[in-house]
Design an enzyme around this catalytic site. Sequence first.
Site, PDB file in Angstrom:
ATOM      1  N   GLU A  58       0.816  -1.416   0.027  1.00  0.00           N
ATOM      2  CA  GLU A  58       0.044  -0.109   0.022  1.00  0.00           C
ATOM      3  C   GLU A  58       0.753   1.362   0.177  1.00  0.00           C
ATOM      4  O   GLU A  58       0.635   1.948  -0.643  1.00  0.00           O
ATOM      5  CB  GLU A  58      -0.918  -0.084   1.126  1.00  0.00           C
ATOM      6  CG  GLU A  58      -1.970  -1.115   1.242  1.00  0.00           C
ATOM      7  CD  GLU A  58      -3.008  -1.141  -0.127  1.00  0.00           C
ATOM      8  OE1 GLU A  58      -3.105   0.146  -0.501  1.00  0.00           O
ATOM      9  OE2 GLU A  58      -3.566  -1.931  -0.384  1.00  0.00           O
ATOM     10  N   TYR A 104      -7.169   5.658   3.656  1.00  0.00           N
ATOM     11  CA  TYR A 104      -7.119   4.547   2.888  1.00  0.00           C
ATOM     12  C   TYR A 104      -6.364   3.424   3.315  1.00  0.00           C
ATOM     13  O   TYR A 104      -6.779   2.360   3.257  1.00  0.00           O
ATOM     14  CB  TYR A 104      -6.893   4.947   1.267  1.00  0.00           C
ATOM     15  CG  TYR A 104      -6.513   3.843   0.475  1.00  0.00           C
ATOM     16  CD1 TYR A 104      -7.604   2.951   0.061  1.00  0.00           C
ATOM     17  CD2 TYR A 104      -5.118   3.329   0.111  1.00  0.00           C
ATOM     18  CE1 TYR A 104      -7.342   2.091  -0.759  1.00  0.00           C
ATOM     19  CE2 TYR A 104      -5.156   2.065  -0.776  1.00  0.00           C
ATOM     20  CZ  TYR A 104      -6.316   1.569  -1.275  1.00  0.00           C
ATOM     21  OH  TYR A 104      -5.922   0.497  -1.826  1.00  0.00           O
ATOM     22  N   ASP A 152     -10.639   4.126  -3.155  1.00  0.00           N
ATOM     23  CA  ASP A 152      -9.166   4.556  -3.635  1.00  0.00           C
ATOM     24  C   ASP A 152     -10.081   5.542  -4.914  1.00  0.00           C
ATOM     25  O   ASP A 152     -11.192   5.482  -5.210  1.00  0.00           O
ATOM     26  CB  ASP A 152      -8.347   3.939  -4.292  1.00  0.00           C
ATOM     27  CG  ASP A 152      -8.772   2.747  -5.256  1.00  0.00           C
ATOM     28  OD1 ASP A 152      -9.962   2.584  -5.703  1.00  0.00           O
ATOM     29  OD2 ASP A 152      -7.714   2.184  -5.776  1.00  0.00           O
ATOM     30  N   CYS A 178     -16.720   0.017 -21.685  1.00  0.00           N
ATOM     31  CA  CYS A 178     -18.223  -0.168 -21.175  1.00  0.00           C
ATOM     32  C   CYS A 178     -18.763  -1.795 -21.873  1.00  0.00           C
ATOM     33  O   CYS A 178     -19.436  -2.267 -20.901  1.00  0.00           O
ATOM     34  CB  CYS A 178     -18.948   0.837 -21.687  1.00  0.00           C
ATOM     35  SG  CYS A 178     -18.550   2.473 -20.923  1.00  0.00           S
TER      36      CYS A 178
END
Length: 292
Positions: free
Chosen positions: A38, A121, A139, A200
């Site tokens: 992270e 986060y 995020d 999409c």
Amino acid sequence: MSRESPIAPVLNRWFAENARDLPWRDPDYGAWGILVSEFMLQQTPVVRVIPAITAWLDRWPTPADLARVPPAEAVRAWDRLGYPRRALWLHQAAVEIVERHGGVVPSDVDDLLALQGVGDYTARAVSAFAYGHRHPVVDTNTRRVIARAIAGQAEPAPPAKRDLADMDELLPTDDAEARVFNAAIMELGAVVCTARAPRCDDCPLRESCAWRAAGYPAYDGPRKAVQKKFEGSDRQVRGLIMRELRAAHGPVTITEITSLWADDAQRERALRGLIADGLAVGDRESGFTLPS
């Protein structure tokens, strides 16, 4: 939207079949590895983090291993990942984990937030992904998917406290399903529902996506600040000085630093910034080194 929303099961099924094979997703990776990942993934692409984290954990497989070396070693090992303050913060976090938690990365969000360099986060990500606790993890990718699929907006508004509540409303009540959903929605934003070229037709949420149903309206809300180009920036000058400090076996003289960049004001500004951040120590007479 209630937690009975069909989005979570759809995304979790999609994730099970399409998730990228990333090392920190291994169930045996451990909390320390996830915490390091992270830190490294902040503002650094995955492709650059994978070899770096492998080398890092080979060298320092536990917080105690990192805590016992000087911070300069962490900064050198950080190499060209960028934003080297993260290396200092991670080193200090390792020291704090040893001193406060017996060398074990804590699972509680408040304990994680108390560590150097750990924000909202990262704390929730470690608690959720390393320990399986149910927390909304948000995020940039998560916010984009929620903005499009739920709110019908092309882009998310600037980050706000409301983001956690929006994600929490979608999060399954089951801890294990919630953990997967946190990862799945991030993955969708990273590889399908991307900022510039969303795919999409390949999206598992295409039939329920509010943005698609509305005809893909353009975003007309507040914009985030555009980052300046790297070339010619103070970041570039800082990077040049850091490269010199990492490579040196002793103090780097002010004459050597002066030779790195022609613009006196910008070079001095970059050097002062590195000193203020604790990344460069020393003075003009004796020279500068990484922190010891």
